[in-house]
Scaffold this active site. Structure first.
Site, PDB file in Angstrom:
ATOM      1  N   GLU A 109      16.728  42.385  34.495  1.00 19.11           N
ATOM      2  CA  GLU A 109      15.820  41.884  35.537  1.00 19.11           C
ATOM      3  C   GLU A 109      15.194  40.596  35.053  1.00 19.11           C
ATOM      4  O   GLU A 109      14.743  40.502  33.904  1.00 19.11           O
ATOM      5  CB  GLU A 109      14.737  42.923  35.821  1.00 19.11           C
ATOM      6  CG  GLU A 109      13.677  42.452  36.814  1.00 19.11           C
ATOM      7  CD  GLU A 109      12.601  43.516  37.030  1.00 19.11           C
ATOM      8  OE1 GLU A 109      12.924  44.710  36.933  1.00 19.11           O
ATOM      9  OE2 GLU A 109      11.443  43.136  37.279  1.00 19.11           O
TER      10      GLU A 109
ATOM     11  N   GLU B 171       5.553  36.552  39.124  1.00 15.89           N
ATOM     12  CA  GLU B 171       4.722  37.651  39.607  1.00 15.89           C
ATOM     13  C   GLU B 171       3.264  37.231  39.476  1.00 15.89           C
ATOM     14  O   GLU B 171       2.884  36.551  38.532  1.00 15.89           O
ATOM     15  CB  GLU B 171       4.938  38.920  38.785  1.00 15.89           C
ATOM     16  CG  GLU B 171       6.300  39.544  38.931  1.00 15.89           C
ATOM     17  CD  GLU B 171       6.404  40.830  38.129  1.00 15.89           C
ATOM     18  OE1 GLU B 171       6.322  41.913  38.735  1.00 15.89           O
ATOM     19  OE2 GLU B 171       6.556  40.742  36.894  1.00 15.89           O
TER      20      GLU B 171
END
Length: 425
Positions: A172, A177
């Site tokens: 990932e 974020e």
């Protein structure tokens, strides 16, 4: 630092991702297969896809292009998020002004059920599994994030083999974020086998001067090449990761990945919304673009800076420790630099090197035998800085002078003209 959160957000609708991820990526869009997919005997991975450019043009209220995006549905117990992701254009729609708007609402119009009972919020999550994948390249999005306690917007990627190997073996890459209690900070993180969840490998980037990311649009990007991933915000590099950062654990980032955009509400990391959180909240996405350009060309050419002068090896001397300076461009080999996929910048068969691996302002740069050290790692983002990630400092013309023979050094990145360079490819 790694983002402090538990294992990755996997939805009840993950089955749909796995089905699409297991399909051939040679879809009706005509996207090319990566070397890894098309030939098991390929010697090395290649750039995997044609340029992907999603500008979100269309009438207000329209849904996203289903040939490029699938809209996921369901809740997410893995992170104890509070939202239910809805289908269609309910919470993911174009605004008619070139933006995708992902909206989080405090509502439950259809009696959605979540892991904790009746859902309290709705939102949206989109991915390109089965539609588009890429291996390497520049992956970027220009976005304006929401604000408020409990908000968790993200732009990220998952390995296209997740249906076969599961997570975190799939890998990932979190391009961006943000959690609401850190309005000025975003995080970029890698997750893989042995370094997932709160053990992910990453770092944060904080805006200066008390700015908040929700105040304006910002561009979040990774430049991804074999064995190296570099993160930037608005062209400013803030971290670079290679297999050397994993402490012997497996690097799983040399294969196709698909893209994901979502706005979560609550969860272990951001915490739940509270009385200070206003709803609805929106994540605005201006564009998502993927190109095969990693900003690391294979050829050699001049690097120019102040007054159009060139980065030059003094006297064309190949001895270790030779000064690197600014000088009138003359086309000689002493001014021909190759920016490699391994993060090096090379001339005359040797590497641009920070003297003694220093990280202090004013440390000179020099020519030295290539040795794979962090002193010889450089990132070249679109903003025209040349950054040594170990020091988190920029290549700089000493004193802002453009005189011939001006020694080059590293210095805290300021955006000044003496730190702006043009790499000729």
């Amino acid at each position: 630092m790694a983002s402090p959160r538990p294992p990755r957000r996997l939805l009840l609708s993950l089955a749909s991702i796995l089905v699409f991820a297991s399909l051939s990526t040679g879809s009706a869009l005509g996207l090319s297969l990566s070397a890894a997919e098309s030939s098991a005997g390929a010697a090395a991975p290649q750039a995997a896809a044609v340029t992907f450019s999603e500008e979100f043009d269309g009438p207000a209220g329209a849904a996203v292009d289903g040939a490029r995006w699938q809209v996921e549905t369901g809740d997410n117990v893995s992170n104890h998020e509070r939202q239910y992701y809805t289908a269609g254009n309910r919470n993911a729609a174009l605004d008619g002004q070139g933006h995708l708007v992902i909206t989080a609402r405090r509502e439950n119009p259809d009696n959605y059920q979540c892991w904790y009972g009746r859902c309290e919020y709705t939102s949206a999550r989109l991915n390109t599994a089965g539609r588009f994948t890429t291996t390497y390249g520049r992956v970027e999005a220009r976005m304006k994030v929401p604000r408020g306690q409990g908000m968790w917007p993200a732009f990220w990627m998952l390995g296209n083999d997740i249906g076969q190997v599961g997570w975190p073996a799939s890998g990932e890459i979190d391009v961006m974020e943000n959690v609401g209690f850190e309005p000025a900070t975003v995080h970029g993180t890698l997750h893989g086998p042995g370094y997932s969840g709160s053990g992910g490998i990453g770092a944060g980037y904080t805006l200066p001067g008390g700015q908040a990311f929700a105040d304006a649009f910002h561009t979040f990007a990774v430049d991804w090449s074999p064995n190296a991933i570099t993160w930037s915000v608005d062209g400013t590099v803030y971290q670079r990761r290679t297999p050397a950062d994993l402490g012997g654990r497996q690097w799983v980032f040399d294969k196709p990945f698909f893209l994901i955009l979502n706005l979560a509400v609550g969860g272990y990391w951001p915490g739940d919304p509270d009385g200070s959180t206003a709803f609805p909240q929106q994540l605005l996405v201006d564009y998502v673009r993927v190109s095969t350009d990693t900003t690391q060309p294979g050829g050699a050419g001049p690097i120019t800076g102040l007054a159009g002068k060139c980065v030059d090896v003094a006297g064309a001397n190949t001895a270790n420790g030779t000064a690197v300076q600014l000088y009138d461009c003359n086309g000689t080999a002493a001014q021909q630099w190759a920016v490699g996929a391994d993060g090096t910048i090379r001339a005359l068969g040797k590497c641009l090197d920070v003297a003694s691996g220093g990280t202090a302002d004013g440390t000179p740069v020099q020519l030295w035998d290539c040795n794979g050290s962090a002193a010889q790692q450089w990132a070249v983002p679109a903003a025209r800085d040349i950054v040594n990630p170990q020091a988190n400092k920029c290549l700089d013309a000493t004193g802002g002078s453009s005189a011939n023979g001006t020694r080059l050094q590293i210095w805290t990145c300021t955006g000044a003209a003496q730190q702006k360079w043009t790499v000729t490819r």
